[in-house]
Design a protein around this motif. Structure first.
Motif, PDB file in Angstrom:
ATOM      1  N   GLY B 162      16.548   3.616 -69.762  1.00 15.27           N
ATOM      2  CA  GLY B 162      16.151   3.820 -68.371  1.00 15.27           C
ATOM      3  C   GLY B 162      15.604   2.528 -67.796  1.00 15.27           C
ATOM      4  O   GLY B 162      15.357   1.573 -68.533  1.00 15.27           O
ATOM      5  N   ALA B 163      15.429   2.493 -66.485  1.00 15.60           N
ATOM      6  CA  ALA B 163      14.837   1.323 -65.848  1.00 15.60           C
ATOM      7  C   ALA B 163      13.384   1.197 -66.305  1.00 15.60           C
ATOM      8  O   ALA B 163      12.723   2.194 -66.583  1.00 15.60           O
ATOM      9  N   TYR B 164      12.887  -0.033 -66.393  1.00 14.31           N
ATOM     10  CA  TYR B 164      11.559  -0.263 -66.965  1.00 14.31           C
ATOM     11  C   TYR B 164      10.445   0.319 -66.086  1.00 14.31           C
ATOM     12  O   TYR B 164      10.344  -0.010 -64.912  1.00 14.31           O
ATOM     13  N   PRO B 165       9.601   1.182 -66.668  1.00 18.15           N
ATOM     14  CA  PRO B 165       8.480   1.713 -65.908  1.00 18.15           C
ATOM     15  C   PRO B 165       7.238   0.851 -66.121  1.00 18.15           C
ATOM     16  O   PRO B 165       6.426   1.140 -66.988  1.00 18.15           O
ATOM     17  N   GLY B 166       7.088  -0.196 -65.354  1.00 24.48           N
ATOM     18  CA  GLY B 166       5.943  -1.090 -65.542  1.00 24.48           C
ATOM     19  C   GLY B 166       5.303  -1.480 -64.222  1.00 24.48           C
ATOM     20  O   GLY B 166       5.881  -1.281 -63.160  1.00 24.48           O
ATOM     21  N   ILE B 167       4.106  -2.044 -64.329  1.00 24.83           N
ATOM     22  CA  ILE B 167       3.357  -2.422 -63.121  1.00 24.83           C
ATOM     23  C   ILE B 167       4.113  -3.498 -62.342  1.00 24.83           C
ATOM     24  O   ILE B 167       4.291  -3.399 -61.129  1.00 24.83           O
ATOM     25  N   ASP B 168       4.581  -4.526 -63.063  1.00 29.40           N
ATOM     26  CA  ASP B 168       5.287  -5.611 -62.376  1.00 29.40           C
ATOM     27  C   ASP B 168       6.601  -5.116 -61.765  1.00 29.40           C
ATOM     28  O   ASP B 168       6.971  -5.505 -60.655  1.00 29.40           O
ATOM     29  N   ALA B 169       7.291  -4.238 -62.500  1.00 32.09           N
ATOM     30  CA  ALA B 169       8.563  -3.714 -61.995  1.00 32.09           C
ATOM     31  C   ALA B 169       8.349  -2.937 -60.693  1.00 32.09           C
ATOM     32  O   ALA B 169       9.132  -3.051 -59.748  1.00 32.09           O
ATOM     33  N   GLU B 170       7.282  -2.165 -60.638  1.00 35.82           N
ATOM     34  CA  GLU B 170       6.987  -1.400 -59.415  1.00 35.82           C
ATOM     35  C   GLU B 170       6.598  -2.348 -58.285  1.00 35.82           C
ATOM     36  O   GLU B 170       7.017  -2.174 -57.141  1.00 35.82           O
ATOM     37  N   ALA B 171       5.775  -3.331 -58.617  1.00 37.19           N
ATOM     38  CA  ALA B 171       5.292  -4.260 -57.591  1.00 37.19           C
ATOM     39  C   ALA B 171       6.465  -5.021 -56.963  1.00 37.19           C
ATOM     40  O   ALA B 171       6.411  -5.399 -55.796  1.00 37.19           O
ATOM     41  N   ARG B 172       7.514  -5.235 -57.757  1.00 30.41           N
ATOM     42  CA  ARG B 172       8.676  -5.941 -57.225  1.00 30.41           C
ATOM     43  C   ARG B 172       9.765  -4.977 -56.772  1.00 30.41           C
ATOM     44  O   ARG B 172      10.894  -5.350 -56.544  1.00 30.41           O
ATOM     45  N   ASN B 173       9.374  -3.718 -56.630  1.00 28.99           N
ATOM     46  CA  ASN B 173      10.214  -2.693 -56.006  1.00 28.99           C
ATOM     47  C   ASN B 173      11.459  -2.314 -56.803  1.00 28.99           C
ATOM     48  O   ASN B 173      12.589  -2.502 -56.358  1.00 28.99           O
ATOM     49  N   GLN B 174      11.191  -1.748 -57.966  1.00 29.68           N
ATOM     50  CA  GLN B 174      12.260  -1.217 -58.820  1.00 29.68           C
ATOM     51  C   GLN B 174      13.164  -0.260 -58.041  1.00 29.68           C
ATOM     52  O   GLN B 174      14.385  -0.307 -58.158  1.00 29.68           O
ATOM     53  N   SER B 175      12.546   0.599 -57.246  1.00 30.40           N
ATOM     54  CA  SER B 175      13.320   1.589 -56.476  1.00 30.40           C
ATOM     55  C   SER B 175      14.353   0.916 -55.598  1.00 30.40           C
ATOM     56  O   SER B 175      15.517   1.315 -55.557  1.00 30.40           O
ATOM     57  N   GLU B 176      13.920  -0.117 -54.885  1.00 31.33           N
ATOM     58  CA  GLU B 176      14.838  -0.790 -53.963  1.00 31.33           C
ATOM     59  C   GLU B 176      15.968  -1.478 -54.711  1.00 31.33           C
ATOM     60  O   GLU B 176      17.114  -1.475 -54.269  1.00 31.33           O
ATOM     61  N   ALA B 177      15.635  -2.068 -55.853  1.00 29.25           N
ATOM     62  CA  ALA B 177      16.647  -2.782 -56.632  1.00 29.25           C
ATOM     63  C   ALA B 177      17.755  -1.819 -57.062  1.00 29.25           C
ATOM     64  O   ALA B 177      18.943  -2.137 -56.959  1.00 29.25           O
TER      65      ALA B 177
END
Lengths: 296, 316
Positions: B162-177
């Motif tokens: 799955g896509a990485y569930p992390g603080i940095d990933a969220e801050a850089r907008n995993q959803s949008e990517a």
């Protein structure tokens, strides 16, 4: 019901509802879920479920949201014949079929989203709203199809599209078909954009998982309601993965604004005006001559 | 116990060990070792066939995650030639979880994009255990758009928890990517062929999984949420993962049964990890065949076909 009550003759027995337990008479008063202020229900309805004391945005049903958002007397509900399918005959502690029935009964809706066509300060729009109360606003095949029918209606009537998301993500009970709704809804937006029609995505509490990672993040303009929880992975999953405490205000609208993920935060009462101002410009229309828009 | 074997593979592994031992014994007694080896080999073959003919859903999940299962890099080495790796999302990071590059498939220039899990600890860390961050998806998109510019077909290999569930990933907008890739892949003006080679984990898999032909290896899985995640939410216990996997129908045959993929690619008897080369040969010929078909379609027809396929998901 306690054993004592069970013994009482039914005439004496009085069913105590949850609101009575909290000391709030059903239907007249309710409590703010944030500051716990006692609020007059009628007042709260008028303020669109926003607490007048602390500005906390509480959940609002999809239908109430759309009816209050669109111009009165302009509203036609569309995509009403789409219903959920139990593709997998899914069963955990409950059957998916029964969950659906219970959600339908509780909400009075057929699915976790409602789509309406109408006008917004005179501008032609189609609006879709999620109902978090309906299986967590989860996106299954019916919701995906309703969204797409909303987009297609925009293409037909040359309207702008607005979607209010409120969802925990994809609907697990429909398996891979629900995951693929992410691709389906995202693909439909390519046609909207090719036709030069704007998509305003409004993120409300909560917008997570597969909904966040598809249609919700694809707005030409992305607006969030204040203090909504928005993200891909849930806070608990992240905490378990990284094994550290999450920063204060992590995954809130304000966090997303600061990190460049959304365009603006708008209060629910101002949403009509905010969306209309944007759409009018994007569609090269005159500014709607409404009192609200002139700021009077 | 060898950790490179799953519990249900252990009896087969024991037999194979015995065969190996015998091969090293000098043939000096009266026993004909060659005959004995032949007998055991036949037995091992029969045992493998019978074990793999009645696999449970959970055993297939285990196979999809097998520590010895061939990963993207193994296929890049065997299926393609002339591979040039391309790095970086051009903004922040290399994006090492998704390997991208230009290569040749049967001589035809293509773009290859695939999630890499990493086998040894150092590699696992480098590739973030196959869990892509926003940078990985943005790099993949950049390379897909390069493919579009030069009209090269895109071949994706999906293998992620799955896509990485992390603080940095969220801050850089995993959803949008992820969302951006779904949107762009729907209209990318070049053929896209996607193959789930191991784990097709949720949105993290789909973000390189929108295409004109979507296939799964026989013992790969594809699901909306990990069986563990589903079990802990709906059953309130991660121990019900096997039940959750069964209920969600994550295996290739169940997914095919719902008409959500185009083809199941058969694996060698005993699974892809038993014979990397044979698996690669099958994958290569299947990819070439699909590519030949798709290459005949003019771009506008290809895109209309892709769009209609996407719109049909979830219609009865």
């Amino acid at each position: 019901m306690s054993w004592l009550k069970r013994l009482l003759p039914s005439k004496i027995r009085t069913e105590s509802s949850a609101s009575e337990k909290r000391g709030v008479p059903e239907g007249i008063w309710s409590r703010c879920t944030c500051c716990t202020a006692m609020l007059y229900a009628k007042e709260l309805e008028k303020s669109l479920q926003v607490c007048p004391k602390c500005n906390h945005h509480m959940a609002i049903s999809a239908r109430n949201r759309l009816v209050s958002f669109l111009d009165q007397d302009s509203i036609v509900e569309i995509a009403t014949t789409v219903v959920a399918t139990d593709w997998l005959k899914f069963k955990d502690s409950k059957r998916y079929k029964d969950r659906l029935l219970a959600a339908q009964k509780k909400s009075g809706e057929q699915e976790a989203a409602v789509v309406m066509k109408g006008r917004l300060h005179g501008l032609p729009v189609v609006a879709c709203a999620f109902d978090f109360d309906f299986i967590g606003g989860s996106m299954g095949s019916a919701l995906g199809e309703k969204f797409v029918q909303g987009v297609n209606e925009c293409l037909k009537s040359h309207s702008a599209f607005i979607c209010f998301s409120a969802s925990g993500g994809a609907r697990m009970q429909e398996g891979l078909i629900s995951l693929l709704q992410m691709a389906k809804t995202s693909a439909s937006l390519t046609r909207l954009h090719q036709a030069g029609l704007p998509f305003i995505s409004v993120l409300t509490n909560p917008t997570m998982g597969g909904v966040s990672a598809s249609l919700a993040m694809l707005g030409d303009v992305i607006i969030a309601e204040p203090k909504a929880l928005i993200g891909f992975a849930g806070p608990r999953v992240i905490e378990q993965t990284v094994r550290e405490k999450l920063p204060e205000g992590f995954q809130t609208s304000e966090f997303l604004l600061a990190h460049g993920a959304i365009d603006m935060i708008v209060s629910r009462q101002d949403m009509r005006t905010a969306a209309a101002r944007l759409i009018a410009k994007l569609m090269k229309q005159e500014a709607p001559l409404s009192m609200e828009l002139l700021g009077i | 116990m060898n950790l490179n074997y799953l519990d249900f593979e252990q009896p087969i592994a024991d037999l194979k060990d015995k065969i190996e031992e015998l091969r090293h014994v000098d043939s000096d007694g009266g026993v004909n070792i060659a005959d004995e080896i032949q007998r055991l080999e036949k037995k091992a073959q029969e045992l493998t066939e019978s074990t793999f003919s009645k696999l449970t859903t959970w055993q297939k999940v285990q196979l999809a995650r097998h520590p010895m299962r061939p990963y993207t890099q193994d296929y890049i080495d065997r299926v393609f030639t002339d591979f040039d790796e391309l790095h970086g999302d051009r903004h922040l990071d290399d994006g090492a979880t998704i390997i991208c590059g230009v290569a040749r498939l049967d001589g035809v220039p293509v773009v290859v994009i695939g999630q890499q899990k990493g086998r040894k600890t150092q590699e696992k860390l480098k590739h973030n255990f196959g869990m892509p961050k926003p940078e990985d998806y943005r790099k993949a998109l950049r390379v897909m758009q390069l493919a579009e510019r030069f009209k090269l077909p895109v071949i994706t290999l999906i293998d992620t928890p799955g896509a990485y569930p992390g603080i940095d990933a969220e801050a850089r907008n995993q959803s949008e990517a992820i969302a951006r890739n779904l949107y762009e892949m729907a209209k990318l003006e070049t053929p896209i062929i996607c193959t789930v080679i191991g784990e097709g984990g949720s949105g993290g898999a789909l973000a390189i999984g929108v295409g004109d032909c979507v296939m799964m290896l026989q013992y790969s899985i594809y699901s909306v949420i990990s069986p563990e995640g589903c079990a802990s939410i709906l059953w309130k216990s991660a121990e019900k993962s096997a039940q959750a996997a069964e209920a969600m129908g994550v295996t290739a045959d169940r997914v095919m049964g719902l008409n959500l993929i185009d083809k199941i690619i058969p694996e060698p008897i005993g699974g892809a990890h038993g014979d990397y080369d044979l698996m690669a040969v099958t994958l290569k010929s299947t990819l070439s065949e699909q590519l030949r078909k798709l290459s005949q379609l003019p771009t506008d027809q290809l895109l209309e076909r892709r769009y209609q396929r996407l719109m049909a998901y979830g219609l009865r």
